[in-house]
Write a protein that holds these residues in place. Structure first.
Motif, PDB file in Angstrom:
ATOM      1  N   ALA A 191     -68.818  61.459 -37.266  1.00  0.00           N
ATOM      2  CA  ALA A 191     -67.311  61.693 -36.406  1.00  0.00           C
ATOM      3  C   ALA A 191     -67.016  62.622 -37.997  1.00  0.00           C
ATOM      4  O   ALA A 191     -65.532  62.427 -37.544  1.00  0.00           O
ATOM      5  CB  ALA A 191     -67.215  60.512 -36.734  1.00  0.00           C
ATOM      6  N   ARG A 236     -70.786  61.527 -25.348  1.00  0.00           N
ATOM      7  CA  ARG A 236     -70.464  62.363 -26.211  1.00  0.00           C
ATOM      8  C   ARG A 236     -70.851  63.989 -26.000  1.00  0.00           C
ATOM      9  O   ARG A 236     -70.375  65.057 -25.763  1.00  0.00           O
ATOM     10  CB  ARG A 236     -71.562  62.384 -27.534  1.00  0.00           C
ATOM     11  CG  ARG A 236     -70.586  61.577 -28.756  1.00  0.00           C
ATOM     12  CD  ARG A 236     -71.736  61.325 -30.163  1.00  0.00           C
ATOM     13  NE  ARG A 236     -70.334  60.250 -30.763  1.00  0.00           N
ATOM     14  CZ  ARG A 236     -71.485  59.443 -30.956  1.00  0.00           C
ATOM     15  NH1 ARG A 236     -72.831  58.490 -30.981  1.00  0.00           N
ATOM     16  NH2 ARG A 236     -70.647  58.279 -32.083  1.00  0.00           N
ATOM     17  N   THR A 288     -64.939  56.968 -25.038  1.00  0.00           N
ATOM     18  CA  THR A 288     -64.642  55.244 -25.985  1.00  0.00           C
ATOM     19  C   THR A 288     -65.196  54.543 -24.791  1.00  0.00           C
ATOM     20  O   THR A 288     -64.904  55.281 -24.476  1.00  0.00           O
ATOM     21  CB  THR A 288     -62.819  55.312 -25.229  1.00  0.00           C
ATOM     22  OG1 THR A 288     -62.290  54.297 -25.355  1.00  0.00           O
ATOM     23  CG2 THR A 288     -62.399  56.056 -24.068  1.00  0.00           C
ATOM     24  N   ARG A 308     -72.166  56.227 -25.423  1.00  0.00           N
ATOM     25  CA  ARG A 308     -72.298  56.788 -26.305  1.00  0.00           C
ATOM     26  C   ARG A 308     -73.231  57.970 -26.243  1.00  0.00           C
ATOM     27  O   ARG A 308     -72.127  59.060 -26.711  1.00  0.00           O
ATOM     28  CB  ARG A 308     -72.418  55.993 -27.690  1.00  0.00           C
ATOM     29  CG  ARG A 308     -71.966  56.841 -28.932  1.00  0.00           C
ATOM     30  CD  ARG A 308     -71.997  55.814 -30.223  1.00  0.00           C
ATOM     31  NE  ARG A 308     -72.577  54.754 -29.704  1.00  0.00           N
ATOM     32  CZ  ARG A 308     -72.675  53.320 -30.730  1.00  0.00           C
ATOM     33  NH1 ARG A 308     -72.328  53.063 -31.172  1.00  0.00           N
ATOM     34  NH2 ARG A 308     -74.051  52.984 -30.089  1.00  0.00           N
ATOM     35  N   SER A 309     -73.870  58.120 -26.762  1.00  0.00           N
ATOM     36  CA  SER A 309     -74.784  59.746 -26.999  1.00  0.00           C
ATOM     37  C   SER A 309     -74.210  60.472 -25.623  1.00  0.00           C
ATOM     38  O   SER A 309     -74.241  61.370 -25.747  1.00  0.00           O
ATOM     39  CB  SER A 309     -76.015  59.507 -27.055  1.00  0.00           C
ATOM     40  OG  SER A 309     -76.473  58.569 -28.032  1.00  0.00           O
ATOM     41  N   ASP A 358     -65.293  58.739 -33.027  1.00  0.00           N
ATOM     42  CA  ASP A 358     -65.242  57.209 -31.902  1.00  0.00           C
ATOM     43  C   ASP A 358     -63.700  57.167 -31.915  1.00  0.00           C
ATOM     44  O   ASP A 358     -63.069  57.159 -32.426  1.00  0.00           O
ATOM     45  CB  ASP A 358     -66.102  56.658 -33.146  1.00  0.00           C
ATOM     46  CG  ASP A 358     -67.570  57.196 -32.939  1.00  0.00           C
ATOM     47  OD1 ASP A 358     -68.242  57.902 -31.745  1.00  0.00           O
ATOM     48  OD2 ASP A 358     -68.777  56.693 -33.690  1.00  0.00           O
ATOM     49  N   ASP A 359     -63.661  56.275 -30.893  1.00  0.00           N
ATOM     50  CA  ASP A 359     -62.526  55.563 -30.901  1.00  0.00           C
ATOM     51  C   ASP A 359     -62.326  54.634 -31.728  1.00  0.00           C
ATOM     52  O   ASP A 359     -61.077  53.810 -31.370  1.00  0.00           O
ATOM     53  CB  ASP A 359     -61.995  55.007 -29.387  1.00  0.00           C
ATOM     54  CG  ASP A 359     -63.843  53.678 -28.721  1.00  0.00           C
ATOM     55  OD1 ASP A 359     -64.157  53.130 -29.964  1.00  0.00           O
ATOM     56  OD2 ASP A 359     -63.593  53.661 -28.196  1.00  0.00           O
ATOM     57  N   ASP A 360     -62.452  54.343 -32.785  1.00  0.00           N
ATOM     58  CA  ASP A 360     -62.308  53.216 -33.855  1.00  0.00           C
ATOM     59  C   ASP A 360     -62.106  54.268 -35.565  1.00  0.00           C
ATOM     60  O   ASP A 360     -62.031  53.791 -35.939  1.00  0.00           O
ATOM     61  CB  ASP A 360     -63.063  52.089 -34.002  1.00  0.00           C
ATOM     62  CG  ASP A 360     -64.281  52.295 -34.621  1.00  0.00           C
ATOM     63  OD1 ASP A 360     -64.890  53.897 -34.368  1.00  0.00           O
ATOM     64  OD2 ASP A 360     -65.494  51.528 -35.183  1.00  0.00           O
ATOM     65  N   ASP A 361     -62.291  55.671 -34.760  1.00  0.00           N
ATOM     66  CA  ASP A 361     -61.665  56.806 -36.279  1.00  0.00           C
ATOM     67  C   ASP A 361     -61.154  57.137 -35.891  1.00  0.00           C
ATOM     68  O   ASP A 361     -59.991  57.095 -34.988  1.00  0.00           O
ATOM     69  CB  ASP A 361     -63.029  57.721 -36.072  1.00  0.00           C
ATOM     70  CG  ASP A 361     -64.109  57.141 -36.719  1.00  0.00           C
ATOM     71  OD1 ASP A 361     -64.783  56.002 -36.944  1.00  0.00           O
ATOM     72  OD2 ASP A 361     -65.389  57.654 -36.014  1.00  0.00           O
ATOM     73  N   ILE A 378     -63.711  62.212 -27.957  1.00  0.00           N
ATOM     74  CA  ILE A 378     -63.981  61.185 -28.291  1.00  0.00           C
ATOM     75  C   ILE A 378     -64.362  60.698 -27.417  1.00  0.00           C
ATOM     76  O   ILE A 378     -63.247  60.300 -26.535  1.00  0.00           O
ATOM     77  CB  ILE A 378     -61.965  60.969 -28.881  1.00  0.00           C
ATOM     78  CG1 ILE A 378     -61.956  61.890 -29.912  1.00  0.00           C
ATOM     79  CG2 ILE A 378     -61.874  59.432 -29.244  1.00  0.00           C
ATOM     80  CD1 ILE A 378     -60.243  61.755 -29.818  1.00  0.00           C
TER      81      ILE A 378
END
Length: 159
Positions: free
Chosen positions: A146, A69, A9, A65-66, A85-88, A7
């Motif tokens: 995600a 990850r 963030t 982000r990439s 993802d941190d909003d999923d 995750i």
């Protein structure tokens, strides 16, 4: 270790919901680890999930982000990687269903449907991808997403 969930963030308020949805999956601590890659450039606020032994927090400094990850994937021990993802958030039983599908079909990549909601949690739409076979070109074009698993050895096959 069967599954590692990564995750990345930037410290959004939805991080707790994302992490807790992953921790609530039907996998034991010997089977599942959670790697939170804090790319916010600031410490994460204290939360109960931070002390969970299944969670490892790694700090990067605004590498995007990439790269975040990739850091999580490089540290992972699982046979399968799941990127959230941190909003999923994952619905109950999501990881078990994806792992079952991956094992049954000897797949390098499995994915499922997703439910889109707005910032207040109101339903927007559901998406059920219907692609089979070699989906690598589609995944590279659209990103890993995600909503699925990738076998660790397949994730690093281009190294």
């Amino acid at each position: 270790m069967i599954c590692s969930t990564i995750i990345p963030t930037i410290g959004r308020s939805t991080l707790q919901r994302a992490v807790c949805s992953v921790l609530d999956q039907e996998l034991g601590s010997e089977e599942h680890e959670v790697i939170v890659v804090n790319d916010s450039g600031a410490p994460l606020p204290p939360a109960a999930w931070c002390d969970d032994p299944r969670v490892r927090i790694v700090t990067t400094n605004r590498c995007e982000r990439s790269a975040a990850r990739n850091v999580g994937a490089a540290l992972a021990h699982g046979t399968y990687l799941c990127f959230v993802d941190d909003d999923d958030y994952l619905l109950p039983g999501a990881l078990w269903a994806l792992l079952h599908a991956a094992r049954a079909g000897s797949c390098n990549r499995t994915y499922g449907g997703l439910r889109c909601v707005d910032d207040e949690g109101r339903f927007v739409r559901e998406v059920y991808p219907a692609v089979e076979g070699n989906i690598m070109a589609l995944l590279l074009a659209a990103g890993l997403g995600a909503f699925g698993l990738v076998r660790r050895r397949a994730a690093f096959m281009f190294r």
